[in-house]
Structures are given as C-alpha cells and as structure tokens.
Design an enzyme around this catalytic site. Structure first.
Site, PDB file in Angstrom:
ATOM      1  N   CYS A  94     -48.426  40.326 -11.229  1.00 15.88           N
ATOM      2  CA  CYS A  94     -48.998  40.133 -12.395  1.00 15.88           C
ATOM      3  C   CYS A  94     -48.117  39.104 -13.475  1.00 15.88           C
ATOM      4  CB  CYS A  94     -49.078  41.267 -13.411  1.00 15.88           C
ATOM      5  SG  CYS A  94     -49.764  42.795 -12.563  1.00 15.88           S
ATOM      6  N   ARG A 102     -48.812  33.149  -8.391  1.00 16.46           N
ATOM      7  CA  ARG A 102     -48.478  34.390  -8.171  1.00 16.46           C
ATOM      8  C   ARG A 102     -49.331  35.266  -7.724  1.00 16.46           C
ATOM      9  NH1 ARG A 102     -43.762  35.630 -11.962  1.00 16.46           N
ATOM     10  NH2 ARG A 102     -44.298  37.967 -12.226  1.00 16.46           N
ATOM     11  N   TRP A 136     -52.623  41.870 -10.653  1.00 18.93           N
ATOM     12  CA  TRP A 136     -52.660  41.708  -9.326  1.00 18.93           C
ATOM     13  C   TRP A 136     -52.766  43.413  -9.120  1.00 18.93           C
ATOM     14  CZ3 TRP A 136     -52.898  39.730  -4.455  1.00 18.93           C
ATOM     15  CH2 TRP A 136     -52.081  40.414  -3.365  1.00 18.93           C
ATOM     16  N   ASN A 175     -46.635  44.466 -16.543  1.00 24.37           N
ATOM     17  CA  ASN A 175     -46.238  44.221 -15.220  1.00 24.37           C
ATOM     18  C   ASN A 175     -45.319  45.181 -14.635  1.00 24.37           C
ATOM     19  OD1 ASN A 175     -47.266  41.476 -15.511  1.00 24.37           O
ATOM     20  ND2 ASN A 175     -45.561  40.324 -15.084  1.00 24.37           N
ATOM     21  N   GLY A 176     -45.341  45.501 -13.226  1.00 20.26           N
ATOM     22  CA  GLY A 176     -44.817  46.547 -12.852  1.00 20.26           C
ATOM     23  C   GLY A 176     -45.485  47.993 -12.594  1.00 20.26           C
ATOM     24  N   GLU A 185     -40.799  40.216  16.336  1.00 18.48           N
ATOM     25  CA  GLU A 185     -41.014  39.354  14.863  1.00 18.48           C
ATOM     26  C   GLU A 185     -39.951  38.356  14.481  1.00 18.48           C
ATOM     27  OE1 GLU A 185     -43.329  39.378  12.956  1.00 18.48           O
ATOM     28  OE2 GLU A 185     -42.379  39.060  10.858  1.00 18.48           O
ATOM     29  N   LYS A 199     -41.557  34.422  14.120  1.00 17.68           N
ATOM     30  CA  LYS A 199     -41.260  33.720  12.862  1.00 17.68           C
ATOM     31  C   LYS A 199     -40.827  32.224  13.149  1.00 17.68           C
ATOM     32  CE  LYS A 199     -42.528  35.320   9.845  1.00 17.68           C
ATOM     33  NZ  LYS A 199     -43.230  36.723  10.095  1.00 17.68           N
ATOM     34  N   GLU A 243     -43.871  30.207  14.413  1.00 10.47           N
ATOM     35  CA  GLU A 243     -45.086  29.819  13.692  1.00 10.47           C
ATOM     36  C   GLU A 243     -44.535  28.768  12.471  1.00 10.47           C
ATOM     37  OE1 GLU A 243     -46.761  33.336  11.364  1.00 10.47           O
ATOM     38  OE2 GLU A 243     -44.795  34.133  11.080  1.00 10.47           O
ATOM     39  N   HIS A 269     -36.686  40.691  35.520  1.00  8.90           N
ATOM     40  CA  HIS A 269     -37.822  40.799  36.347  1.00  8.90           C
ATOM     41  C   HIS A 269     -38.847  39.650  36.219  1.00  8.90           C
ATOM     42  CE1 HIS A 269     -36.771  44.697  37.100  1.00  8.90           C
ATOM     43  NE2 HIS A 269     -36.577  45.169  36.059  1.00  8.90           N
ATOM     44  N   LYS A 290     -53.342  32.210   5.892  1.00  2.74           N
ATOM     45  CA  LYS A 290     -52.824  33.382   5.171  1.00  2.74           C
ATOM     46  C   LYS A 290     -53.555  34.589   5.751  1.00  2.74           C
ATOM     47  CE  LYS A 290     -49.859  35.810   3.005  1.00  2.74           C
ATOM     48  NZ  LYS A 290     -48.379  36.142   4.111  1.00  2.74           N
TER      49      LYS A 290
HETATM   50  C1  F6R Z   1     -47.142  36.277  10.729  1.00  2.00           C
HETATM   51  C2  F6R Z   1     -48.142  36.869   9.800  1.00  2.00           C
HETATM   52  C3  F6R Z   1     -49.381  37.115  10.777  1.00  2.00           C
HETATM   53  C4  F6R Z   1     -50.194  38.412  10.107  1.00  2.00           C
HETATM   54  C5  F6R Z   1     -51.458  38.777  10.670  1.00  2.00           C
HETATM   55  C6  F6R Z   1     -51.899  39.959  10.146  1.00  2.00           C
HETATM   56  O1  F6R Z   1     -46.136  35.756   9.900  1.00  2.00           O
HETATM   57  O2  F6R Z   1     -48.264  36.657   8.740  1.00  2.00           O
HETATM   58  O3  F6R Z   1     -49.209  37.448  12.108  1.00  2.00           O
HETATM   59  O4  F6R Z   1     -48.995  39.518  10.119  1.00  2.00           O
HETATM   60  O5  F6R Z   1     -52.216  37.830  10.591  1.00  2.00           O
HETATM   61  O6  F6R Z   1     -52.165  39.820   8.756  1.00  2.00           O
HETATM   62  P1  F6R Z   1     -52.601  40.994   7.760  1.00  2.00           P
HETATM   63  O7  F6R Z   1     -51.500  41.729   7.714  1.00  2.00           O
HETATM   64  O8  F6R Z   1     -53.194  40.448   6.511  1.00  2.00           O
HETATM   65  O9  F6R Z   1     -53.740  41.799   8.446  1.00  2.00           O
END
Ligand code: F6R
Length: 613
Positions: free
Chosen positions: A2, A27, A75, A101-102, A485, A489, A492, A508, A608
C-alpha cells in the site's frame, strides 16, 4: 504494498494527494482513496481500480475542497479488492478516518471487543479496526493524540498510519511500526508518505520516522514524539536522488530491492501465524481429523512456485510422513491424477492468475480433492476458487523474476508442515520446539546472508564467472531443489545456459558436458549428505570444472579441501536451510545479469503473470 500520502498546507489537498499516489503506483495496488478535511467535514472518496478512476470521480481532485487530507493506494491483504475495503476507513461515528499500511495481527480480537462496545463495521479490513479503536478511546474523553497513543498500544503487528479527526481540523497524526513512513518539511505545509517519490516534487527535505515515532502536524508546526511519548526533534535529510531511483528505494533495480525485502516479507508471513510455541493457521479449515485421513498431497504450480512444491515434498514428508508429489500444473491437467476427498492439492502461485495453475485447481476441485492455495495476491482467481488460502505477505512483486514471493511461499510450506505435524503428532515436542525456534529466527538469518561482506563476495564471483558458457548447479535432497531455483534465476535474467541436477545423477549422463573451466555451483548444506556431495564434486573437478561451494560454517573447513571458492550461509535446521541458500543464488544471478548488461527487471520473452496456457 500500500501507499500513503498526507498533506496539510494552504493549497487544495486532493490534487496533491492524487499526484503523490500516482508516484507510488509502482508499488502495486488494486484500489485507491482520499479523505479531505474541510472545516469539521471529513469527506471520503474511494474506489476499486486504478487511480485514474479516482481522479475521474473527483475531477482530478478539484471537486474536493479542503487543504488537509490523507490518501492511499491499497494492495489487498484482509478482504478482497473492493470499494468497501479501500482506504481511507472511517470509524463508526465518522469522527476518525484512517489510512494504513501493514497488517494488524490481533484485529479479530479487537474487532470483537469493539463490536461488543457497539461499533459497527462495514469492511473486511484490519484497518477499520484501527479507526474504531481510536474513536473508542476518543469517545471515552481522551484527546486525539492520547486516543491514537492508546490505540497503538493495543495493536499487534505492523503499521504506518495517517489519521484525521473531525474535531481537529487541519491536523494530521501519523505513527509507525515496521512499515515505512516519512515526513516531508515544506514551506507553510507538511507531508507524510510511505515513500520519497510521492512528495519529491514538493520537497526534498524529509525525516524518516522510526518505529514507535508519532508526528502531529498542521500547516505551521510539527511535533514529534518517540515510542515512549517523549518529545523528540527530527532533522531534515536532503534527498539528492531522482524520482526513478527513489521508486526503487535507492536500489538499482526492483529485483535487488525485493531481494533485500526478504527478511521483512518472511517475518510478515511467519509472525502472525506463530503464537506461544504453536502454529496458528486459523484462516484455513484443515482439521486434525481431516489430516489423519489424508493419503497424499499433490503440490501443483509453475516455474519457481513449482520448485517450492519440490521443496515441500522433502519437508512435509519428513515432518508429517504423508507422501507429497510435486507436479507441474501444465502436466497435472493431462496426467489424469488420482484424486479424491483424501487427497490435498496444494496450489502455489504468486499472482494467483497463472492459467495452467488455475486450470489444475479447477480439475482438482472437479475431481473432488481438497484444495489449499498459497497465494500472494488477495482476491486473485486462485485465491477465490481454492477451498482454503494461506496468503504470503510478500507485498507486490514488481521484478519479473520472483525472489521474495518464492521465499515467502517456502516459509508458508514450512509453516504448513509444522502445522500438519502438530495436528498429526508426528514430531516429538523437543524437535518441534527446536524447529519452531529456527523458523522464527529465519528473518534475521536471511538478513545475515544479505550482509555487505557476503554480497561483496558474490559480486566478486559474478565478475569472475559471468562470461562462462554453461553453469551447473548440483546438490542432494533439499539442496537439489534449491539448485532448480538457482539455475532458473540465472537462465531467466542473465540468459546464461544453466542446468540443475541432483548431484548423484550427474554421472548418469550430464557429466559428459563438463570441460575445463565449466562452472559448477555445489550446494552442500546437509551434514549427513556432505561427503556424498563432495564425491560428486570430485568427479566434476577431475573433469576440469571450477567449483563454487555453498555451505554452512560447520562444513567450512572440509569444503575448502575440495572446492575452489566458498560462500557461507548461517546454520539452521537442515529442513530450513533452503530458505537461506537461495538468497546468495538470487544475488549471484542478479550480479551476473548486471555484468552481462541484461534488463534485470524485465527479462526478454517473459511476463510477470502468465495468463495463457
Ligand atoms: C520465475 C518466475 C516464474 C513464476 C511462474 C509462476 O522467476 O517468476 O517461474 O514462478 O510463472 O507464477 P505464479 O507464481 O504467479 O503462478
């Protein structure tokens, strides 16, 4: 997260507030509102949706008269995005209006107390409790300041508050704990804001409020008090950054900012659910009786969220002895999974809108399974559809590559595993207490990982390896899930080819790819499996690999004998070690991406929220 803006001065307040809120749009928010004081009138206008809608409703703020006001972008946390749940919130009698906020952790208890005292509520938010609590004390004859002070004494959780009182025209009180709030010094006017960009156009002289601080201000003075109620002075700090840098809180990218927000995000996610030695998940309906009949858990998600699902297998199976099967949502749908009442489908998603994950959730429900979602966005499609939801309190994640959402999802898995173990009695009390203590101390330990000395080391390794052609991540057990993971990172955001393998699997096949100078990141945080992992490290070293080891202090001496360089993370329970090991890997990917000149926050070809199948 928020955003708060407050203004008192000689100008019409609403256009200034709208302008400030617009600067906080980065934000993330789902609704917005303002309250303008005009004499003894407090006028609230608020609406779900974009700020442009609020601007339309108020003719850019021009239709709201008055030179004092508070504004907010929300938010959603408690209660879905809606007009009613938007801020500001007025107390029952309309004497007090609040933006917040919070998260108020004890809001339910306070709400019951206030309802018993005749206060009526119109939203599902925790914030409305604050407005009514201040009014409750005000009704008892305390002045505005004392009423706020008494209210915050009763509140547990985090807050930054901007408060107006009908009987104190031209005055704003602001107070904060564990949520950011700044005060802006103007000429014949003053401001509050949750972040600098909101007021940068009007003043560059600001003071950062500390936890417990309160400020009472009008257009001609500002009185500051500390948490004990003693007067304090605040010296203005002159801001020299531009707006763009200010939006990122001084960080170069949102991703870096979000990496550094992890201790707070994890704390916010854990602390309301850990009370007096027990895990309290009172927002979900999984009973001990149901859990005793549970035959299987499917952890279904995409991308990084799926990798949290992979971690959940190790953690839940170890603590609860219930089989867990992680499945990619895009595969789950077509695999004809065996589902029924005795199957729990754990759906993990930051956005709550990922198309494949949503479709998997629908399938699970159709087939009669019980569904539990771990979601960051309140009111999202997955949150609405699942039988139960545990929210991650990470706040909005702006960078495309997830960091703090991943960490908080993992923290929720830890909570859930301990909660299930508590219900099923599968962990002895001594071990439970030790796990509980370790979970509680995770935020501080993540802070330690983010210490400058560790970051500098990672920057150095990034500068050494950023031109490598391939990077391999290897580890065993939970460490192998962390590798997935860490490797994602790097792919990507740095566009660097990388693979993650369970260390024992390397020989293997993939070991044929190792050649002189290939970088292998070996995660070895589990004492019991340390020697096994080191055997695999020796195998790759014998083929010319350069090995960067990630381990804990108790293995430091030994790992130095085998690897070329070492990153150390603090020691915690083996089951929670992934919460710490992922952080240097995020930083490594970030700095490699930076050195390769990549667009860190918006990597190519990625979105995103993936709302197509
Ligand atoms: C990687 C990343 C993606 C998401 C995936 C699922 O950094 O952000 O691999 O984890 O697209 O997205 P959500 O969590 O929004 O379902």
């Amino acid at each position: 997260m928020c955003g708060i803006v407050g203004y008192v001065g000689k100008e019409q307040a609403a256009p200034i507030l709208l302008d400030g809120l617009q600067k906080l749009e980065y934000r993330g928010y789902d609704s917005a509102g303002v309250c303008i004081g005009n004499g003894n009138q407090l006028q609230v206008v608020k609406a779900k949706g974009r700020l442009a809608h609020l601007a339309e409703l108020t003719d850019g703020g021009k239709s709201l008269h008055g030179t004092v006001g508070i504004g907010h972008t929300r938010w959603a946390t408690h209660g879905a995005p809606s007009d009613e749940n938007s801020h500001p919130h007025a107390a029952d009698q309309g004497k007090i209006v609040v933006v917040h906020n919070g998260i108020i952790e004890n809001y339910q208890k306070l709400k019951e107390m206030l309802q018993a005292n005749g206060k009526r509520f119109h939203s599902e938010t925790d914030t409305e409790v604050v407005a009514n609590l201040v009014e409750y004390f005000y009704d008892q004859g305390f002045d505005f300041k004392m009423s706020v002070r008494k209210a915050v004494e009763r509140i547990e959780g985090s807050y930054a508050l901007g408060i107006l009182c009908r009987d104190y025209p031209g005055t704003i009180i602001a107070v904060k704990k564990d949520s950011p709030l700044i005060f802006g010094f103007g000429d014949g006017c003053s401001y509050i804001a949750s972040d600098v960009p909101a007021i940068l156009k009007y003043t560059r002289d600001v003071a950062y409020l500390n936890d417990g601080d309160m400020v009472i201000f009008t257009d001609h003075d500002a009185l500051f008090f500390d948490g004990a109620g003693d007067p304090i002075t605040k010296t203005p700090e002159h801001i020299t950054w531009d707006t763009e840098a200010a939006e990122k809180g001084g960080y170069e990218h949102f991703m870096l900012k979000e990496i550094h927000e992890q201790p707070k995000a994890i704390r916010d996610t854990l602390s309301p659910r850990m009370k007096d030695g027990t895990i309290v998940l009172d927002d979900i309906t999984l009973t001990a009786d149901y859990l005793k009949k549970l035959r299987r858990v499917y952890a279904v998600a995409c991308g990084s969220a799926y990798y949290v699902g992979v971690q959940s297998k190790y953690i839940i199976e170890k603590l609860c002895q219930v089989p867990v099967e992680p499945v990619l949502a895009s595969e789950f749908r077509y695999a004809d999974p065996v589902l029924g009442e005795d199957t729990l489908v754990l759906i993990i998603s930051q956005s709550g809108e990922t198309a494949d994950t949503l479709a998997a959730l629908r399938l699970a429900k159709e087939k009669g399974a019980r569904t539990l979602a771990i979601v960051n966005v309140v009111g999202s499609s997955i949150a609405k559809l699942a039988d139960d939801v545990i929210y991650t309190w990470a706040g909005p994640e702006i960078a495309v590559a997830t960091t703090k959402a991943y960490s908080t999802q993992l923290a929720v898995v830890d909570l859930l595993a301990l909660y299930m173990a508590q219900c099923l009695g599968t962990v002895e009390s001594e071990r439970f207490n030790s796990l509980y203590g370790e979970l509680q101390s995770l935020p501080e330990k993540v802070e330690q990982v983010l210490d400058t000395s560790v970051i500098e080391k990672i920057q150095y390794y990034a500068s050494r390896y950023f031109n490598n052609r391939d990077v391999f991540y290897i580890g065993r057990n939970l460490d192998s899930a962390t590798c997935l993971e860490g490797s994602l990172k790097l792919k990507e955001i740095a566009y660097l080819h990388s693979e993650a393998y369970a260390a024992g699997e390397l020989k293997h096949g993939p070991i044929s790819l190792i050649e002189d100078g290939t970088l292998v990141v070996a995660i070895a945080t589990n004492r019991a499996l340390f020697d096994k992992t080191m055997s695999n490290v020796k195998e790759v070293k014998a083929r010319g690999a350069e090995v960067l080891g990630l381990t804990v202090p108790s293995c430091e001496e030994e790992i130095h004998k085998t690897v070329d360089s070492v990153v150390l993370i603090p020691e915690t329970d083996t089951l929670f070690q992934p919460n710490l090991s992922i952080v240097p890997l995020q930083c490594f990917a970030y700095y490699v991406a930076l050195m390769r000149g990549c667009d860190v926050d918006k990597p190519r070809n990625l979105a995103k929220s993936v709302t197509v199948e």
